[in-house]
Design an enzyme around this catalytic site. Sequence first.
Site, PDB file in Angstrom:
ATOM      1  N   ASP A  33       0.861  -1.173   0.000  1.00  0.00           N
ATOM      2  CA  ASP A  33       0.000   0.000   0.000  1.00  0.00           C
ATOM      3  C   ASP A  33       0.906   1.235   0.000  1.00  0.00           C
ATOM      4  O   ASP A  33       2.087   1.138   0.346  1.00  0.00           O
ATOM      5  CB  ASP A  33      -0.901  -0.022   1.240  1.00  0.00           C
ATOM      6  CG  ASP A  33      -1.829   1.171   1.301  1.00  0.00           C
ATOM      7  OD1 ASP A  33      -2.315   1.603   0.233  1.00  0.00           O
ATOM      8  OD2 ASP A  33      -2.065   1.688   2.406  1.00  0.00           O
ATOM      9  N   ASP A  72      -1.721  -0.789   5.819  1.00  0.00           N
ATOM     10  CA  ASP A  72      -2.243  -0.304   7.093  1.00  0.00           C
ATOM     11  C   ASP A  72      -3.759  -0.382   7.170  1.00  0.00           C
ATOM     12  O   ASP A  72      -4.327  -0.236   8.251  1.00  0.00           O
ATOM     13  CB  ASP A  72      -1.831   1.162   7.297  1.00  0.00           C
ATOM     14  CG  ASP A  72      -2.591   2.094   6.370  1.00  0.00           C
ATOM     15  OD1 ASP A  72      -3.275   3.004   6.862  1.00  0.00           O
ATOM     16  OD2 ASP A  72      -2.499   1.913   5.139  1.00  0.00           O
ATOM     17  N   ASP A  94      -0.129   5.168   0.798  1.00  0.00           N
ATOM     18  CA  ASP A  94      -0.351   6.133   1.875  1.00  0.00           C
ATOM     19  C   ASP A  94      -0.399   5.451   3.235  1.00  0.00           C
ATOM     20  O   ASP A  94      -1.031   4.407   3.404  1.00  0.00           O
ATOM     21  CB  ASP A  94      -1.663   6.881   1.642  1.00  0.00           C
ATOM     22  CG  ASP A  94      -1.533   7.914   0.530  1.00  0.00           C
ATOM     23  OD1 ASP A  94      -0.457   7.963  -0.095  1.00  0.00           O
ATOM     24  OD2 ASP A  94      -2.511   8.649   0.275  1.00  0.00           O
TER      25      ASP A  94
END
Length: 472
Positions: A208, A436, A210
Amino acid sequence: MTCTDYIPRSSNDYTSQMYSAKPYAHILSVPVSETAYPGQTQYQTLQQSQPYAVYPQATQTYGLPPFASSTNASLISTSSTIANIPAAAVASISNQDYPTYTILGQSQYQACYPSSSFGVTGQTNSDTESTTLATTTYQTEKPAVMVPAAQRLSSGDPSTSPSLSQTTPSKDADDQSRKNMTGKNRGKRKADASSSQDSELERVFLWDLDETIIIFHSLLTGSYAQKYGKDPTVVIGSGLTMEEMIFEVADTHLFFNDLEECDQVHVEDVASDDNGQDLSNYSFSTDGFSGSGGSGSHGSSVGVQGGVDWMRKLAFRYRKVREIYDKHKSNVGGLLSPQRKEALQRLRAEIEVLTDSWLGTALKSLLLIQSRKNCVNVLITTTQLVPALAKVLLYGLGEIFPIENIYSATKIGKESCFERIVSRFGKKVTYVVIGDGRDEEIAAKQHNMPFWRITNHGDLVSLHQALELDFL
């Protein structure tokens, strides 16, 4: 009724020849070994043998071979590296939801391994065993028979073996022939080259962007400042300045004004509509393309959205986006004025200080994976493709992620992106998801992929330790 032919006999008249040699247990209560029949030698009662002595185990520690070890017929070998695992590293890895996975990869016995079965193997203590099993490392088996590199280069037709283009002396002629290819042939050749390289992969890391590799969204919302006790005015200001630069590059150089309403998952999604036209003198500003409208004010000269002419102009723009990305992936300053280039350098340094070297810590793991010949980094982001490309360039990640390894999940979601990636690289490789958010975690569980959660700096440090110890 009376039977006149019946002749009574005594029980002694019946001999053992008239019955089976084996008695029936439910009728005879005497054990077989204690029964003797006429004319038959009595067998001695069987005695219980002595119990086997416990075989002493060797004192050496056994474990699965580390990632970099050579393929062996046996799956168990000694490993001095695993034997000396720091307790802190093992403890940090055990906090992850899915830190381990089978060394056979996800192509074999997938139905037998539910997503909730991942865990760290602990130590075993037994009175009859003195061996301590070390924490399991991760190994993807290679085929037993490997074709030598020299043989692969010397076999096959140059048209179907992309690696031959590096060894042929007529490189200029080959480059010229590629320029003259039609769009469909061009895409087919790239697909062949990609499949040839992907066939040698063992592990694919799905990242991922961001809040995993970079800190961006939480800068804009101020949540990062609140979580780590930073000045919210400075943090939000830095995020807004970076956002301004991202859209500046996307709008000015990557046709985001044209492509915002016709976003793609991958840069090659419309390559089949490209006819290979030379774009050196092509005027994108006057070709009448409109990404959001239908026929527009110019009538048929613009082309109906989704029509052949419109799709061809769309493909031209994505081809140009790829050329710009490849040209500036290691020098994004070439897209900016000297003043903006200097401002970008100051901004990146400021964000790195505000985030306590978050990007620098993540880069350690990215570079370590990139240094492995049989591993690859793939980026899946929920940002639209064109702004995501601008973001990758401005944060200095262009060398880490080739444009063909960047996917946007804005339109189809991360689970569908994972399906596309699995269909590209195959099921024989092992996939590791790093992120996240809940969306990538759920997608990882759906595809039975181990998931490494990133919530703070410690998770990034533990990830790098796991990679250094060949756990991943």
